[in-house]
Design an enzyme around this catalytic site. Structure first.
Site, PDB file in Angstrom:
ATOM      1  N   GLY A  25       4.732  -2.189  -1.463  1.00  0.00           N
ATOM      2  CA  GLY A  25       5.426  -1.285  -0.849  1.00  0.00           C
ATOM      3  C   GLY A  25       6.826  -0.939  -1.540  1.00  0.00           C
ATOM      4  N   ARG A  59       0.232 -10.853 -16.544  1.00  0.00           N
ATOM      5  CA  ARG A  59       0.456 -11.439 -17.885  1.00  0.00           C
ATOM      6  C   ARG A  59       0.730 -12.974 -17.858  1.00  0.00           C
ATOM      7  NH1 ARG A  59       1.510  -8.198 -22.316  1.00  0.00           N
ATOM      8  NH2 ARG A  59       2.021  -6.078 -22.235  1.00  0.00           N
ATOM      9  N   LYS A  62      -6.637  -7.424   6.617  1.00  0.00           N
ATOM     10  CA  LYS A  62      -5.632  -8.554   6.344  1.00  0.00           C
ATOM     11  C   LYS A  62      -5.333  -9.535   7.740  1.00  0.00           C
ATOM     12  CE  LYS A  62      -3.020  -5.694   3.239  1.00  0.00           C
ATOM     13  NZ  LYS A  62      -3.279  -6.402   2.039  1.00  0.00           N
ATOM     14  N   SER A  98       0.485   1.504  -0.898  1.00  0.00           N
ATOM     15  CA  SER A  98       1.202   2.553  -0.439  1.00  0.00           C
ATOM     16  C   SER A  98       0.877   3.924  -1.303  1.00  0.00           C
ATOM     17  CB  SER A  98       2.654   2.078  -0.110  1.00  0.00           C
ATOM     18  OG  SER A  98       2.822   0.878   0.409  1.00  0.00           O
TER      19      SER A  98
END
Length: 295
Positions: free
Chosen positions: A154, A166, A82, A237
């Site tokens: 997280g 959606r 990242k 996580s």
């Protein structure tokens, strides 16, 4: 022979190869090996998983290159890392390390609140988050080769990832039904680049893969997102904040592959131990909502 390394076609094709798989966040070589053995198609190398980033607060930055290189040396599957939104140098550093993908991520503290990276300037393919077709189309126009729902990282709470998947899919159906003369007005109203909308209309889908991310914590969560149309699943996580990471990793991979086999998912869900501790989204202050980062 023409050199096509780093072209849009090649980068999108690399991302397409991960379709149907699970990508797991890891912070060291040991976790990376657990992910690979469980069947992950790629790993995301970072210093802290999103739950720990959220708990620590402050400014979150690109991982120490030593961690990234350690993970790259430990596994044979692709390694992602990242960078902060808009951080030109973090992205170039990761590219120089030889990572397979860069995630310009809202999980880290943005470096630029106005501009995202021009991802077409890089050889390495980029992953970006989105909540709706406007965000999706803007990231594609900038050169993103893979998208993912932002969800709410997280939290171990799938509700925002569901909302975003959606929303994007409903808007794809809407774009596909528009007449050509209606498309420009739709582009104006959503901030979605017109040429990207034309491509979405022609294909009847996004021109890049769109994975689920942000809140996947159980095998059932992963299967749910696949049923809603995800091309694959990121787990941040949910693996290494669970009671039994190796078991959860294997179960989530299996559930992602066999997302309509409910008896198998029931079996996979037995005896896993506790999932990561979850957070109710309504308890988050506006400044704690990572999904609001970027535009």
């Amino acid at each position: 022979m023409t050199n096509v390394t780093g072209t849009e076609r090649v980068k999108r094709g690399m991302a397409e190869m991960q379709k149907g798989g699970v990508i797991m966040d890891v912070i060291n070589a040991e976790q990376a090996k657990i992910a690979e053995e469980a069947g992950a198609v790629a790993v995301m190398a970072l210093e802290r998983v999103p739950a720990d980033i959220r708990a620590a607060g402050g400014v979150s930055r690109m991982a120490d290159p030593t961690i990234v290189e350690e993970v790259m040396g430990a596994v044979s599957i692709p390694v992602m890392a990242k960078c902060r939104i808009g951080h030109l140098v973090e992205a170039r550093v990761l590219e120089s390390l030889g990572v397979d993908y860069i995630d310009e991520s809202e999980v880290l503290t943005p470096a630029d609140e106005v501009y995202h990276l021009n991802k077409r300037d890089y050889t390495v393919p980029f992953v970006c988050g989105c909540r709706d077709i406007g965000e999706a189309a803007r990231r594609i126009a900038e050169g993103a080769s893979m998208l993912r729902t932002k969800g709410e990282p997280g939290t171990g709470n799938i509700v925002e990832a569901v909302r975003h998947m959606r929303q994007v899919n409903a808007e794809i159906r809407q774009v596909a039904s528009l007449r050509e003369d209606e498309l420009m007005t739709y582009a104006k109203n959503t901030g979605a680049p017109y040429e990207v909308l034309r491509e979405i209309k022609r294909l009847g889908r996004l021109p890049v893969v769109n994975f689920a991310a942000g809140g996947v914590a159980t095998p059932a969560d992963a299967a749910l997102m696949m049923q809603l149309g995800a091309d694959g699943v990121f787990v941040g996580s949910g693996i290494f904040k669970s009671e039994n990471p190796a078991k959860f990793a294997r179960a989530i991979v299996e559930a992602t592959t066999h997302y309509e086999d409910y008896e198998l998912i029931a079996s996979l869900s037995k005896g896993l131990g506790n999932a990561m501790k979850g957070i109710e989204i309504s308890t988050l202050l506006p400044e704690q909502r990572m999904q609001e980062r970027g535009w």
